[in-house]
Design a protein around this motif. Structure first.
Motif, mmCIF file in Angstrom:
data_model
loop_
_atom_site.group_PDB
_atom_site.id
_atom_site.type_symbol
_atom_site.label_atom_id
_atom_site.label_comp_id
_atom_site.label_asym_id
_atom_site.label_seq_id
_atom_site.Cartn_x
_atom_site.Cartn_y
_atom_site.Cartn_z
ATOM 1 N N VAL A 1 -4.245 6.062 2.313
ATOM 2 C CA VAL A 1 -3.372 4.952 1.922
ATOM 3 C C VAL A 1 -4.176 3.875 1.202
ATOM 4 O O VAL A 1 -3.757 3.352 0.160
ATOM 5 N N ILE A 2 -5.349 3.542 1.743
ATOM 6 C CA ILE A 2 -6.197 2.515 1.129
ATOM 7 C C ILE A 2 -6.670 2.964 -0.245
ATOM 8 O O ILE A 2 -6.649 2.189 -1.218
ATOM 9 N N LEU A 3 -7.085 4.219 -0.352
ATOM 10 C CA LEU A 3 -7.585 4.732 -1.626
ATOM 11 C C LEU A 3 -6.489 4.744 -2.687
ATOM 12 O O LEU A 3 -6.696 4.295 -3.822
ATOM 13 N N LEU A 4 -5.313 5.218 -2.323
ATOM 14 C CA LEU A 4 -4.208 5.262 -3.282
ATOM 15 C C LEU A 4 -3.792 3.860 -3.713
ATOM 16 O O LEU A 4 -3.420 3.638 -4.869
ATOM 17 N N SER A 5 -3.859 2.902 -2.794
ATOM 18 C CA SER A 5 -3.492 1.527 -3.136
ATOM 19 C C SER A 5 -4.464 0.938 -4.143
ATOM 20 O O SER A 5 -4.065 0.212 -5.067
ATOM 21 N N GLY A 6 -5.746 1.248 -3.971
ATOM 22 C CA GLY A 6 -6.726 0.768 -4.933
ATOM 23 C C GLY A 6 -6.502 1.352 -6.317
ATOM 24 O O GLY A 6 -6.577 0.641 -7.328
ATOM 25 N N PHE A 7 -6.182 2.641 -6.381
ATOM 26 C CA PHE A 7 -5.905 3.273 -7.674
ATOM 27 C C PHE A 7 -4.617 2.739 -8.292
ATOM 28 O O PHE A 7 -4.511 2.618 -9.516
ATOM 29 N N TYR A 8 -3.649 2.395 -7.441
ATOM 30 C CA TYR A 8 -2.372 1.885 -7.951
ATOM 31 C C TYR A 8 -2.560 0.579 -8.716
ATOM 32 O O TYR A 8 -1.933 0.359 -9.760
ATOM 33 N N THR A 9 -3.413 -0.299 -8.207
ATOM 34 C CA THR A 9 -3.568 -1.610 -8.842
ATOM 35 C C THR A 9 -4.585 -1.592 -9.978
ATOM 36 O O THR A 9 -4.664 -2.553 -10.733
ATOM 37 N N PRO B 1 -2.904 -1.498 -14.075
ATOM 38 C CA PRO B 1 -2.429 -2.735 -14.721
ATOM 39 C C PRO B 1 -3.546 -3.721 -15.022
ATOM 40 O O PRO B 1 -3.481 -4.436 -16.020
ATOM 41 N N PHE B 2 -4.574 -3.743 -14.178
ATOM 42 C CA PHE B 2 -5.669 -4.659 -14.465
ATOM 43 C C PHE B 2 -6.624 -4.107 -15.507
ATOM 44 O O PHE B 2 -7.267 -4.871 -16.225
ATOM 45 N N LEU B 3 -6.708 -2.801 -15.635
ATOM 46 C CA LEU B 3 -7.488 -2.217 -16.721
ATOM 47 C C LEU B 3 -6.862 -2.578 -18.060
ATOM 48 O O LEU B 3 -7.562 -2.835 -19.047
ATOM 49 N N ALA B 4 -5.524 -2.631 -18.089
ATOM 50 C CA ALA B 4 -4.815 -2.932 -19.329
ATOM 51 C C ALA B 4 -5.079 -4.352 -19.815
ATOM 52 O O ALA B 4 -5.082 -4.612 -21.015
ATOM 53 N N ILE B 5 -5.308 -5.276 -18.892
ATOM 54 C CA ILE B 5 -5.522 -6.665 -19.311
ATOM 55 C C ILE B 5 -6.984 -7.073 -19.172
ATOM 56 O O ILE B 5 -7.311 -8.248 -19.301
ATOM 57 N N ALA B 6 -7.862 -6.100 -18.939
ATOM 58 C CA ALA B 6 -9.279 -6.424 -18.756
ATOM 59 C C ALA B 6 -9.852 -7.147 -19.966
ATOM 60 O O ALA B 6 -10.671 -8.059 -19.838
ATOM 61 N N TYR B 7 -9.418 -6.748 -21.152
ATOM 62 C CA TYR B 7 -9.950 -7.372 -22.359
ATOM 63 C C TYR B 7 -9.548 -8.835 -22.470
ATOM 64 O O TYR B 7 -10.220 -9.626 -23.126
ATOM 65 N N TYR C 1 -1.107 -10.547 -10.297
ATOM 66 C CA TYR C 1 -1.786 -9.573 -9.453
ATOM 67 C C TYR C 1 -1.215 -9.600 -8.043
ATOM 68 O O TYR C 1 -1.031 -8.552 -7.412
ATOM 69 N N ALA C 2 -0.959 -10.815 -7.523
ATOM 70 C CA ALA C 2 -0.386 -10.913 -6.179
ATOM 71 C C ALA C 2 0.960 -10.202 -6.111
ATOM 72 O O ALA C 2 1.285 -9.556 -5.108
ATOM 73 N N LEU C 3 1.737 -10.297 -7.170
ATOM 74 C CA LEU C 3 3.033 -9.612 -7.190
ATOM 75 C C LEU C 3 2.859 -8.088 -7.138
ATOM 76 O O LEU C 3 3.653 -7.387 -6.507
ATOM 77 N N THR C 4 1.798 -7.582 -7.787
ATOM 78 C CA THR C 4 1.589 -6.135 -7.759
ATOM 79 C C THR C 4 1.177 -5.648 -6.377
ATOM 80 O O THR C 4 1.273 -4.444 -6.086
ATOM 81 N N CYS C 5 0.708 -6.560 -5.516
ATOM 82 C CA CYS C 5 0.279 -6.159 -4.179
ATOM 83 C C CYS C 5 1.444 -6.080 -3.185
ATOM 84 O O CYS C 5 1.270 -5.542 -2.091
ATOM 85 N N ILE C 6 2.596 -6.619 -3.531
ATOM 86 C CA ILE C 6 3.747 -6.542 -2.619
ATOM 87 C C ILE C 6 4.167 -5.094 -2.383
ATOM 88 O O ILE C 6 4.359 -4.689 -1.238
ATOM 89 N N PRO C 7 4.324 -4.264 -3.438
ATOM 90 C CA PRO C 7 4.620 -2.846 -3.152
ATOM 91 C C PRO C 7 3.525 -2.160 -2.345
ATOM 92 O O PRO C 7 3.805 -1.244 -1.578
ATOM 93 N N VAL C 8 2.269 -2.608 -2.515
ATOM 94 C CA VAL C 8 1.160 -2.018 -1.754
ATOM 95 C C VAL C 8 1.360 -2.243 -0.265
ATOM 96 O O VAL C 8 1.217 -1.312 0.546
ATOM 97 N N VAL C 9 1.698 -3.466 0.115
ATOM 98 C CA VAL C 9 1.834 -3.752 1.543
ATOM 99 C C VAL C 9 3.068 -3.062 2.114
ATOM 100 O O VAL C 9 3.055 -2.615 3.273
ATOM 101 N N PHE C 10 4.131 -2.942 1.335
ATOM 102 C CA PHE C 10 5.307 -2.201 1.794
ATOM 103 C C PHE C 10 4.956 -0.727 2.030
ATOM 104 O O PHE C 10 5.332 -0.140 3.050
ATOM 105 N N TYR C 11 4.257 -0.142 1.081
ATOM 106 C CA TYR C 11 3.867 1.263 1.190
ATOM 107 C C TYR C 11 2.965 1.486 2.412
ATOM 108 O O TYR C 11 3.193 2.407 3.209
ATOM 109 N N ILE D 1 -11.211 -6.545 -8.970
ATOM 110 C CA ILE D 1 -10.043 -7.106 -8.307
ATOM 111 C C ILE D 1 -9.268 -6.022 -7.566
ATOM 112 O O ILE D 1 -8.586 -6.288 -6.577
ATOM 113 N N SER D 2 -9.365 -4.775 -8.022
ATOM 114 C CA SER D 2 -8.628 -3.699 -7.366
ATOM 115 C C SER D 2 -9.036 -3.534 -5.908
ATOM 116 O O SER D 2 -8.263 -3.005 -5.107
ATOM 117 N N PHE D 3 -10.223 -3.975 -5.544
ATOM 118 C CA PHE D 3 -10.652 -3.858 -4.158
ATOM 119 C C PHE D 3 -9.805 -4.727 -3.227
ATOM 120 O O PHE D 3 -9.725 -4.459 -2.030
#
Length: 270
Positions: free
Chosen positions: A3-11, A14-20, A38-48, A106-108
């Motif tokens: 679960v932790i590993l998949l959550s890190g890959f999930y986020t 989107p952050f790779l896309a805006i890294a530049y 970024y905080a908004l993207t973590c809401i589905p993570v905590v639900f999952y 930040i994905s961590f």
């Protein structure tokens, strides 16, 4: 761990896309907006993670426990990663000394959110009434504040303030300041914990000092340091800045420890 590993890959995507956009971005408003997104993207993570820990499908939990999931989304899914975002920026800014990979790091934070969500769901499902009273227990914090040992808390905070004020001018290196805050605030928090719980075991107190004492003190201080210096761009004297940051960190952590001890004692006595 899955679960932790998949959550890190999930986020990460989107952050790779805006890294530049944030690799060399230092404007406070832009960084603030990125942190909110970024905080908004973590809401589905905590639900999952919560659903996996609870052992039930999310939609079933949503129908049965909507209010609880709302609090989970706000506290662990949004507020928690929003502050950890600044902690991670402070980590790469003041400790590692580079900025180009902070988007990837930040994905961590998602891993921390997933771990907490899974743990809350796991213990909630296995408690007798399927409630974890400390998160949230549905009670007001006011009874605790009325009975809190404010004199002791103020003493601990004053010690942290004094150390920061006198050593601020001599400790210019942020890494040294972070270590100082971790040690001093961690010790004060451990003493407060020992007084609140009457714990006397050296092994137990040493473990408490390492985590959450030292670890959480460093986390709070790093996030606050980045907010003060990089976001707000304050120009306070070194002694005042270090004292203020250590006061906020120690007050925050000591009050948390005292409040959890208060709730735990109330549950044990009830």
């Amino acid at each position: 761990m899955r679960v932790i590993l998949l959550s890190g890959f999930y986020t990460y995507p989107p952050f790779l896309a805006i890294a530049y956009f944030i690799a060399f971005e230092t404007r406070a408003i832009a960084l603030l907006i990125i942190g909110l997104l970024y905080a908004l993207t973590c809401i589905p993570v905590v639900f999952y993670a919560y659903a996996k820990g609870f052992g039930s499908p999310f939609l079933t939990l949503f129908r049965e426990r909507r209010v609880e999931l709302l609090w989970l989304a706000i506290k662990i899914g949004f507020i928690y990663p929003f502050f950890l975002y600044f902690m991670m920026l402070g980590l790469v800014e003041f400790v590692f000394g580079y900025a180009t990979v902070r988007a990837a790091m930040i994905s961590f934070v998602a891993a921390a959110v997933a771990r907490d969500g899974f743990e809350i769901g796991y213990y909630r499902a296995r408690s007798p009434d399927q409630r974890i009273h400390i998160f949230p227990d549905g009670a007001s914090i006011l009874p605790y504040l009325k009975s809190a040992p404010l004199a002791c808390i103020l003493l601990f905070i004053s010690v942290s303030c004094g150390v920061g004020f006198f050593l601020g001018p001599t400790l210019e290196n942020p890494i040294h300041q972070i270590l100082l805050a971790g040690i001093v605030v961690g010790v004060m928090t451990t003493i407060a914990y020992a007084r609140a719980t009457c714990a006397s075991s050296p092994k137990l107190l040493a473990r408490f000092f390492i985590w959450p004492g030292f670890t959480m003190a460093v986390t709070y201080f790093l996030g606050l340091l980045y907010i003060f210096r990089m976001m707000l761009e304050t120009t306070l004297p070194p002694s005042v800045e270090l004292a203020l940051l250590m006061v906020i960190s120690s007050a925050w952590l000591i009050l948390e420890v005292q409040f959890v001890g208060y709730l735990t004692g109330r549950i044990d006595s009830g």
